[in-house]
Write an enzyme that holds these catalytic residues in place. Sequence first.
Site, short mmCIF file in Angstrom:
data_model
loop_
_atom_site.label_atom_id
_atom_site.label_comp_id
_atom_site.label_asym_id
_atom_site.label_seq_id
_atom_site.Cartn_x
_atom_site.Cartn_y
_atom_site.Cartn_z
CD GLU A 1 -0.77 13.41 0.13
OE1 GLU A 1 0.37 13.78 -0.24
OE2 GLU A 1 -0.98 12.35 0.72
CG ASP B 1 -1.68 8.13 7.83
OD1 ASP B 1 -2.85 7.72 7.67
OD2 ASP B 1 -0.79 7.94 7.00
#
Length: 820
Positions: free
Chosen positions: A790, A558
């Site tokens: 995460e 990202d």
Amino acid sequence: MSKHSEIRKRNNPDRTHDPKIKINDLKHKSKSKQSFTKPSNLATIFLMVIVISGIGYWRYQTMLKEVVKIPLGVHKINQDNSTSATVNPDRFWGSYRPNLYFGMKTRSPQSPLFGFMWLTQFAREMPPPVRHWCDQGDSLQKYGWLKHDGVNFGIQELEERTYKIRTEFVKRIGGQHGGDWTARISVTPKGSAKETVVSLMFYVALDGQGTLQQELIKNRLSAVTGSSEELGDFSLSFSKQKGPNSAKYNHLISYVSRLDKITDLVKNAFQVKAWDKEHTLPFFALGGRLVPRESPGGPNIMVYQVTVHLPSEIEIVYESGSFVNRPNTLSGDIFQQELTKYSTAFDKRFTKTFALEEKGYNSADIDFAKAAMSNMIGGIGYFYGSSVVQSRYNDKPIEYWPAALYTAVPSRSFFPRGFLWDEGFHNLLISRWDSTISKDILSHWFDLINIEGWIPREQILGDEARARVPVEFVVQHNENANPPTLFLPLQRLVSEMKGSTDPKDRHFLESIFPRLKTWFDWYNSTQRGSQPLTYRWRGRDFHPKHELNPKTLTSGLDDFPRASHPTVDERHVDLRCWIALASGILADIADAVGKDSSEYKATYAVLSDNKLLQTLHWWPQKQRFADYGLHTDKISLVKPKPPPNVHPNNLPPMQKERMVKAEPTYQFINAFGYVSLFPFLLKFVDPNSVQLFKLLGDLKNPDLLWTNFGLRSLARTAPLYNRHNTEHDPPYWRGAIWINMNYLTLGALNHYAKTEGQYQKLANGIYTELRNNVVSNIIKEYRRTGYIWEQYDDKSGNGKGSHPFTGWSALVVLIMAEEY
Ligand SMILES: *[C@@H]1O[C@H](CO)[C@@H](O)[C@H](O)[C@H]1NC(C)=O
Ligand SMILES: *[C@@H]1O[C@H](CO)[C@@H](O)[C@H](O)[C@H]1NC(C)=O
């Protein structure tokens, strides 16, 4: 994980790729007409040519629009019936609804759905929240599978503030329609919270096909009988609750037009009834038969509700009508016996597979590892539907062909669907546990390849999946790649299968080969850079207005900093390494199936050549691998000047804009982090090279990536360390610790520790320390918070982001087992 998907840029100059479809036929036709030319009727001919080429052009354009949704024209790996009850009864039924706290369905396109819901009565919140889909907003203290073997059974625990719920299921094969299963749901109070009153609900809903009939005993829904094409006749019985106190039974018989609307339907069907004889306590009860008049063909959903004091327990018994010689009903003691049998077998197999005792872990650590793996396995879902896709030739998004996907998911609450690059990591673990499941998952993914060789990277299939993704993020663009991580689990599977005499293995390799070839060609052609043997991720914004550094969602990383000014001339070192890896494994597969491997070997040789790698990606001044492109570090985000003559009260909301304060130049990108490690992560760096020595030193440097909890994603000294990318977009891959990359790092360290070379000892020392740091922090956080996360914060080690995240963070099990 890509937080949210594609950036839409229809007029992006960044397009170099044309679909590889054969249009020669059409061209050929118009050419052959021309050969009949005679001077006399030149005008007619001229007209004909125009008309024909007009038609040809039109057909060509239509075809271009269709290309993106044409499946690759080679045999599918999975026959249409490959997941059916007849061909694969073992895995026909399963907890294939990972987006739910607990639900069952079959591996078929229109499976009836079975699911569990609950609510706390007399709670402070009004109306009391209904738990159904996994949701971080529910703030459960903990939930997840403790044991799950992917085939026969599962045991899960969910923790509310004042009580615990256990959901267990066991399957039994028999008959022609996939057999039986039973679910047991038990609730126990925590501490002294005996006053709590809980409603347990379980439903069956049809997906457009079949029938349901209720069986009522004194107005208690005792069973639902039904039939569907695929299941034949079946029954679903609801036991009376087993608990010391009395309970109240209610139910709902209704119709739902879309299966993602079940929660709403149930919420709206509650009526307030009296709990006690004095009528002082109102509770929420389902309103019985509420079938709207416009429902076609009667009710398609039936919900059982029992409202109980704690502790309590219910059983839901599903039986297939075609299972005629069943020895007994799978309930009560029989259920318990079966569950114990499978659970014991699970423990044995877990010990044998991962041997964690031998690595010095205690039983609490091992229970943690079992839970981590079980939640990955229990998170496997079965989805069916069409992706929404778009190519440069489509003005509007169109639908991909309807397809099935059997896949694990990164996070049951936050990302309950298939993600291409996550899935490769998932299958590193899954394939160790059950390589049959893994091959099945990989086959499903490879069957999604279109004629161009593209696989959409986020799979949002079916109503439930779509309901969770904002519309603007649903569309998948066919010039966008994602790391081909599916090659990672293949690497080991292939080396195992090469020596195998099982014809199934050979068949598997033979059927994936043509698909992998096309997939590889797609990467190698559409993602290449402007210079020979360089590669560049597509999908970056060439004209960023608000971004400090335009994201590269396609890389999977990202907002990891790349060139500040995207151009066609930049080159990305991670992508180059991924393609090198892929070419090497393809060469192996080609050899294994007796096909020509020379081209892959040649490509592998060039891409893994250290000299060339250094020429393109070694930054001599800083002595590290890096991306290269048009770049400046002197960029900041500033509030735009308000437009003149507008009263301050009437100003439109203005987002900070990107301001470039120095001319960018072509250079190596100053962003030491995960991307810089790739030649090492994928083991291309020569074991005796200065590069390896320097890199190992950098790994241990706390000013760069080293922390006591694992390696952070971006060096503390990097200009964009922990910086927001826009005013509203917080850092994601700019400092936090990610477990998939730590897994690859450990794999590489382990490799260099064992490979003959000068730095074996150095690598081994770092390996041992990093492994301890990563494992102990994840376990510590699991105990503290109830979840696997995460990411982990690089300063405190605290779990961050979505949870539970038992996709690639569950690789901690392989790290504990030292399996790379
Ligand atoms: C499954 O489909 C294949 C191909 O269509 C067919 O050859 C096979 O007989 C089918 N198997 C069953 C059990 O129906
Ligand atoms: C990959 O692409 C390069 C050109 O960029 C080509 O030379 C090479 O042969 C290709 N490799 C394969 C295996 O197709």
